[in-house]
Write an enzyme that holds these catalytic residues in place. Sequence first.
Site, PDB file in Angstrom:
ATOM      1  N   HIS A 189       0.859  -1.183   0.000  1.00 43.37           N
ATOM      2  CA  HIS A 189       0.000   0.000   0.000  1.00 43.37           C
ATOM      3  C   HIS A 189       0.896   1.233   0.000  1.00 43.37           C
ATOM      4  O   HIS A 189       1.707   1.413   0.891  1.00 43.37           O
ATOM      5  CB  HIS A 189      -0.928   0.005   1.219  1.00 43.37           C
ATOM      6  CG  HIS A 189      -1.880   1.164   1.220  1.00 43.37           C
ATOM      7  ND1 HIS A 189      -3.146   1.096   0.654  1.00 43.37           N
ATOM      8  CD2 HIS A 189      -1.754   2.435   1.688  1.00 43.37           C
ATOM      9  CE1 HIS A 189      -3.753   2.263   0.785  1.00 43.37           C
ATOM     10  NE2 HIS A 189      -2.934   3.093   1.412  1.00 43.37           N
ATOM     11  N   CYS A 190       0.729   2.073  -1.005  1.00 44.63           N
ATOM     12  CA  CYS A 190       1.580   3.251  -1.151  1.00 44.63           C
ATOM     13  C   CYS A 190       0.856   4.469  -0.586  1.00 44.63           C
ATOM     14  O   CYS A 190      -0.190   4.863  -1.111  1.00 44.63           O
ATOM     15  CB  CYS A 190       1.925   3.483  -2.618  1.00 44.63           C
ATOM     16  SG  CYS A 190       2.957   4.939  -2.889  1.00 44.63           S
ATOM     17  N   PRO A 191       1.376   5.088   0.475  1.00 43.95           N
ATOM     18  CA  PRO A 191       0.704   6.274   1.036  1.00 43.95           C
ATOM     19  C   PRO A 191       0.780   7.487   0.128  1.00 43.95           C
ATOM     20  O   PRO A 191      -0.053   8.395   0.227  1.00 43.95           O
ATOM     21  CB  PRO A 191       1.459   6.512   2.350  1.00 43.95           C
ATOM     22  CG  PRO A 191       2.810   5.912   2.131  1.00 43.95           C
ATOM     23  CD  PRO A 191       2.584   4.736   1.232  1.00 43.95           C
TER      24      PRO A 191
ATOM     25  N   ASN B 275      -3.202   4.495  -2.360  1.00 39.71           N
ATOM     26  CA  ASN B 275      -3.815   3.347  -3.008  1.00 39.71           C
ATOM     27  C   ASN B 275      -2.853   2.165  -2.921  1.00 39.71           C
ATOM     28  O   ASN B 275      -1.667   2.342  -2.624  1.00 39.71           O
ATOM     29  CB  ASN B 275      -4.119   3.654  -4.474  1.00 39.71           C
ATOM     30  CG  ASN B 275      -5.219   2.772  -5.036  1.00 39.71           C
ATOM     31  OD1 ASN B 275      -5.670   1.832  -4.387  1.00 39.71           O
ATOM     32  ND2 ASN B 275      -5.648   3.076  -6.243  1.00 39.71           N
TER      33      ASN B 275
END
Length: 334
Positions: free
Chosen positions: A50-52, A56
């Site tokens: 999960h990329c902050p 997403n």
Amino acid sequence: GPGYVPLGWTPEKSQDCMYLQSCKVCQSYKAPRSHHCRKCNRCVMKMDHHCPWINNCCGYQNHASFTLFLLLAPLGCIHASFIFIMTMYTQLYNRISFGWSSVKIDMSAAKRDPRPIIPFGLSAFAASLFALGLALGTTIAVGMLFIIQMKVILTNKTSIESWIEEKAKDRIQYYQTGETFIFPYDMGSKWKNFRQVFTWSGIPEGDGLDWPVRDGCHQYSLTIEQLKQKADKRVRSVRYRATEDYSGVCCPVTKGVKTFFTTPCTEEPRIALSKGDLILATRGLKHWMYGEKILISAADGGIRERGWFPRKCVEKYQYDSETDQPVDGEKKTN
């Protein structure tokens, strides 16, 4: 989006359910290569992380787009760095005077006419220098992430699957089982692995649920290994009991200076503790531990709350593994 496992999904053959983990939140089985994301609150197909920064997940449907983003962002920063460098050079060239013993810079005005269309004073120079540092830093940081992503793509893995493979090797070495774990989704060719993510149409191959596997493996080779690692984690977990209350804050002030400054740099949650709570610790740092708080008896299939907590707040809980009763007549607390 990354692509989510349909809610309530089950494999076509009911006997295959024994090879899969179930997700209580999505009320379905976890398809091969899928993992539940606490941020998205869904099971993501072929989840990488999960990329902050994009708020997403990186998964089955957007892995190629995310990797291209990691390539184009450094290229854009390199272009911006070139502009900043040339701007400072051309502006300072008219303001620098070289003497026999010193170099003088006059930022008030240029020596030549006409004057520049955009005034370039001391504040503009400082802002350009600061922006140049940001651009170069982003180029290095994001560029390294691009290299890491390309390494896992060329072996047809994700960051999570690379970690699972490393844990499989550790498990086999620890128990000396003599078995050999073969990653099932590596096609044996970097080009074939590359084509699993990047296609001319932009749509990845497959449906995100069924995947081609190499010879000698089957669709559930990885999920079976995950189940073995999950069982091994239960065996090697250590039970602790909370001796102090902990509110669940990220950086607790009242738990010591070392605990405050060594808080884990991770998105994983913290769990609040009350004196007497039981926790199954699975890993830890010098001043922090990660585990599952037992809310209901595990034998009844109870719910567990996972997260980090300060090591200072707990002590090892001595109990008889056969009877699951406290040692020395301690009263067990659930």
